[in-house]
Design a protein around this motif. Structure first.
Motif, PDB file in Angstrom:
ATOM      1  N   HIS A 130       0.863  -1.058   0.200  1.00 45.01           N
ATOM      2  CA  HIS A 130       0.078  -0.098  -0.173  1.00 45.01           C
ATOM      3  C   HIS A 130       0.949   1.466   0.008  1.00 45.01           C
ATOM      4  CE1 HIS A 130      -3.538   2.357   0.520  1.00 45.01           C
ATOM      5  NE2 HIS A 130      -4.423   1.464   0.428  1.00 45.01           N
ATOM      6  N   ILE A 131       0.429   2.374  -0.310  1.00 46.35           N
ATOM      7  CA  ILE A 131       1.245   3.549  -0.484  1.00 46.35           C
ATOM      8  C   ILE A 131       0.936   4.361   0.690  1.00 46.35           C
ATOM      9  CG2 ILE A 131       1.406   3.421  -2.935  1.00 46.35           C
ATOM     10  CD1 ILE A 131      -0.812   5.517  -3.359  1.00 46.35           C
ATOM     11  N   LYS A 132       0.037   4.252   1.511  1.00 41.85           N
ATOM     12  CA  LYS A 132      -0.238   5.006   2.664  1.00 41.85           C
ATOM     13  C   LYS A 132       0.109   4.305   4.080  1.00 41.85           C
ATOM     14  CE  LYS A 132      -3.968   7.954   0.686  1.00 41.85           C
ATOM     15  NZ  LYS A 132      -5.443   8.230   0.631  1.00 41.85           N
ATOM     16  N   LYS A 133       0.829   5.021   4.825  1.00 46.45           N
ATOM     17  CA  LYS A 133       1.271   4.246   5.839  1.00 46.45           C
ATOM     18  C   LYS A 133       0.406   3.690   6.926  1.00 46.45           C
ATOM     19  CE  LYS A 133       5.617   7.144   6.981  1.00 46.45           C
ATOM     20  NZ  LYS A 133       6.525   7.680   7.939  1.00 46.45           N
ATOM     21  N   GLU A 134      -0.871   4.346   7.059  1.00 48.29           N
ATOM     22  CA  GLU A 134      -1.722   3.534   8.061  1.00 48.29           C
ATOM     23  C   GLU A 134      -2.374   2.410   7.292  1.00 48.29           C
ATOM     24  OE1 GLU A 134      -3.793   7.047   5.712  1.00 48.29           O
ATOM     25  OE2 GLU A 134      -1.896   6.534   6.656  1.00 48.29           O
ATOM     26  N   ILE A 163       6.948  -3.469 -10.890  1.00 49.61           N
ATOM     27  CA  ILE A 163       6.337  -3.135  -9.375  1.00 49.61           C
ATOM     28  C   ILE A 163       5.151  -4.185  -9.594  1.00 49.61           C
ATOM     29  CG2 ILE A 163       4.620  -1.564  -8.441  1.00 49.61           C
ATOM     30  CD1 ILE A 163       7.520  -0.811  -8.310  1.00 49.61           C
ATOM     31  N   ARG A 164       4.986  -4.742  -8.458  1.00 46.07           N
ATOM     32  CA  ARG A 164       3.687  -5.768  -8.197  1.00 46.07           C
ATOM     33  C   ARG A 164       2.653  -5.298  -6.979  1.00 46.07           C
ATOM     34  NH1 ARG A 164       5.884 -11.921  -8.289  1.00 46.07           N
ATOM     35  NH2 ARG A 164       5.439 -12.246 -10.484  1.00 46.07           N
ATOM     36  N   HIS A 165       1.441  -5.234  -7.379  1.00 46.33           N
ATOM     37  CA  HIS A 165       0.534  -4.804  -6.290  1.00 46.33           C
ATOM     38  C   HIS A 165      -0.808  -5.664  -6.455  1.00 46.33           C
ATOM     39  CE1 HIS A 165      -1.490  -1.627  -3.895  1.00 46.33           C
ATOM     40  NE2 HIS A 165      -2.529  -1.543  -4.547  1.00 46.33           N
ATOM     41  N   VAL A 166      -1.322  -6.022  -5.370  1.00 44.58           N
ATOM     42  CA  VAL A 166      -2.387  -7.044  -5.463  1.00 44.58           C
ATOM     43  C   VAL A 166      -3.746  -5.814  -5.065  1.00 44.58           C
ATOM     44  CG1 VAL A 166      -3.611  -8.702  -4.018  1.00 44.58           C
ATOM     45  CG2 VAL A 166      -1.278  -8.957  -4.349  1.00 44.58           C
ATOM     46  N   VAL A 167      -4.463  -6.088  -5.995  1.00 48.83           N
ATOM     47  CA  VAL A 167      -6.017  -5.428  -6.038  1.00 48.83           C
ATOM     48  C   VAL A 167      -6.940  -6.290  -5.539  1.00 48.83           C
ATOM     49  CG1 VAL A 167      -7.477  -4.095  -7.430  1.00 48.83           C
ATOM     50  CG2 VAL A 167      -5.194  -4.251  -8.524  1.00 48.83           C
ATOM     51  N   GLY A 170     -12.673  -3.160  -2.080  1.00 48.25           N
ATOM     52  CA  GLY A 170     -12.911  -2.416  -1.147  1.00 48.25           C
ATOM     53  C   GLY A 170     -11.719  -2.215  -0.195  1.00 48.25           C
ATOM     54  N   ILE A 171     -10.343  -2.637  -0.782  1.00 48.89           N
ATOM     55  CA  ILE A 171      -9.071  -2.067   0.076  1.00 48.89           C
ATOM     56  C   ILE A 171      -8.257  -1.308  -1.011  1.00 48.89           C
ATOM     57  CG2 ILE A 171      -7.152  -3.031   1.331  1.00 48.89           C
ATOM     58  CD1 ILE A 171      -8.955  -5.257   2.312  1.00 48.89           C
ATOM     59  N   THR A 172      -7.768  -1.833  -2.105  1.00 48.11           N
ATOM     60  CA  THR A 172      -7.160  -1.486  -3.172  1.00 48.11           C
ATOM     61  C   THR A 172      -7.537  -1.384  -4.455  1.00 48.11           C
ATOM     62  OG1 THR A 172      -6.079  -3.514  -3.462  1.00 48.11           O
ATOM     63  CG2 THR A 172      -5.212  -2.062  -1.743  1.00 48.11           C
ATOM     64  N   ASP A 173      -8.875  -1.282  -4.582  1.00 46.23           N
ATOM     65  CA  ASP A 173      -9.325  -1.315  -5.721  1.00 46.23           C
ATOM     66  C   ASP A 173     -10.062  -0.027  -6.342  1.00 46.23           C
ATOM     67  OD1 ASP A 173     -11.777  -1.522  -4.150  1.00 46.23           O
ATOM     68  OD2 ASP A 173     -12.754  -2.681  -5.577  1.00 46.23           O
ATOM     69  N   LEU A 178      -6.044   3.860  -7.277  1.00 48.71           N
ATOM     70  CA  LEU A 178      -5.079   3.294  -8.328  1.00 48.71           C
ATOM     71  C   LEU A 178      -4.571   4.499  -9.197  1.00 48.71           C
ATOM     72  CD1 LEU A 178      -7.636   0.420  -9.455  1.00 48.71           C
ATOM     73  CD2 LEU A 178      -5.053   0.205  -8.658  1.00 48.71           C
ATOM     74  N   GLU A 179      -5.450   5.440  -9.296  1.00 48.84           N
ATOM     75  CA  GLU A 179      -4.686   6.760  -9.701  1.00 48.84           C
ATOM     76  C   GLU A 179      -3.599   7.350  -8.853  1.00 48.84           C
ATOM     77  OE1 GLU A 179      -5.234   8.347 -12.256  1.00 48.84           O
ATOM     78  OE2 GLU A 179      -6.944   8.304 -13.251  1.00 48.84           O
ATOM     79  N   GLU A 180      -3.733   7.423  -7.434  1.00 47.69           N
ATOM     80  CA  GLU A 180      -2.389   7.619  -6.604  1.00 47.69           C
ATOM     81  C   GLU A 180      -1.445   6.808  -6.765  1.00 47.69           C
ATOM     82  OE1 GLU A 180      -3.827   8.226  -2.644  1.00 47.69           O
ATOM     83  OE2 GLU A 180      -5.185   9.719  -3.147  1.00 47.69           O
ATOM     84  N   LEU A 181      -1.771   5.217  -6.901  1.00 49.66           N
ATOM     85  CA  LEU A 181      -0.447   4.377  -7.218  1.00 49.66           C
ATOM     86  C   LEU A 181       0.170   4.590  -8.465  1.00 49.66           C
ATOM     87  CD1 LEU A 181       0.372   1.613  -6.332  1.00 49.66           C
ATOM     88  CD2 LEU A 181      -0.853   0.658  -7.962  1.00 49.66           C
ATOM     89  N   SER A 182      -0.539   4.996  -9.575  1.00 49.87           N
ATOM     90  CA  SER A 182       0.056   5.361 -10.550  1.00 49.87           C
ATOM     91  C   SER A 182       0.916   6.427 -10.481  1.00 49.87           C
ATOM     92  CB  SER A 182      -1.083   5.586 -11.967  1.00 49.87           C
ATOM     93  OG  SER A 182      -0.428   6.059 -12.769  1.00 49.87           O
ATOM     94  N   LYS A 183       0.300   7.401  -9.983  1.00 46.66           N
ATOM     95  CA  LYS A 183       1.296   8.592  -9.698  1.00 46.66           C
ATOM     96  C   LYS A 183       2.704   8.488  -8.902  1.00 46.66           C
ATOM     97  CE  LYS A 183      -2.357  11.903  -9.946  1.00 46.66           C
ATOM     98  NZ  LYS A 183      -3.289  12.729  -9.254  1.00 46.66           N
TER      99      LYS A 183
END
Length: 244
Positions: A130-134, A163-167, A170-173, A178-183
């Protein structure tokens, strides 16, 4: 003779780096990702098979005629390979001596010593939880700081990276996430491609067998078409950046 503990070996991996690959799953992981489908790799002691680096390379070399023709090699996965740094380094050195391409599939959550390890790695498959600490903490039950330390070293050494990321529904979808992940990915150097992995429930039975609470038991598998659409979109942005 340096020994390590491995969970298993897959001789014909097709989704863990370029070409056909031998995938070595290391035993032990400190993260407790809610969607993990290999909880049997978590325990650092009491699980897996002890093996020396020399013995492991002999096993890998048996498959070299197959994977070398495809531009493949070996991928060290897990669990978390970074938790066995001395063993990992010895394996990587022996691979280099034998002309074997190496990939490291990691969440960057190890014990340090990253610079020496990465000196012998050809490609990093970096798992962005995830890209956010919390949110990272909620998902993995660990802090993001160690992962960021690893990434900083990888960037300094200018290592090639996927880069790998599980979608997960309700959590990362969400489109916002996904826009923030792309940036975020666009701020990382030397990223060659992005793989978005749709959440699945194939490992849930392991939790029942091991009597571990599965935190996502009411979550349905992720829509593969939606995941693919976003993967294509992010990779298209990546190509534009590479071409600029």
């Amino acid at each position: 003779m340096i020994k390590g503990t491995i969970h298993s070996i897959e001789s014909m991996g097709l989704v863990d780096g370029p070409g056909i690959r031998v995938v070595v799953f290391f035993q032990g992981c400190k993260l407790r990702c809610a969607y993990c489908h290999n909880p049997d790799t978590w325990a650092e002691r009491g699980g897996g098979t002890e093996i020396s680096a020399e013995e492991l390379i002999k096993k890998i070399l048996r498959f070299k005629p197959y994977f070398s023709k495809s531009g493949g090699g070996v991928t060290f996965s897990g669990g978390e390979p970074l938790l066995q740094p001395e063993f990992l380094i010895e394996c990587l050195k022996l691979c280099r001596e034998n002309g074997i391409h190496t990939a490291l599939d990691t969440a960057g959550y190890g014990l340090g010593n990253y610079e020496e390890i990465l000196n012998y790695v050809d490609l990093i498959l970096f798992d962005v939880k995830h890209i956010k600490k919390e949110k990272y903490k909620e998902l993995t039950l660990s802090n993001i700081d160690e992962s960021l330390k690893f990434l900083e070293v990888a960037q300094r050494l200018e290592k090639k990276m996927w880069i790998r990321h599980v979608v997960v529904p309700g959590i990362t979808d969400s489109e916002e996430h996904l826009e923030e992940l792309s940036k975020y990915i666009m701020t990382i150097k030397n990223v060659e491609k992005v793989e978005l992995l749709p959440y699945h429930v194939l490992g849930v039975n392991k939790y029942e067998i091991m009597n571990i609470n599965y935190r996502l038991k009411d979550v349905k598998p992720m829509n593969k078409e939606y995941t693919k659409k976003w993967q294509d979109k992010i990779n298209e942005s990546l190509k534009k950046r590479q071409g600029s």
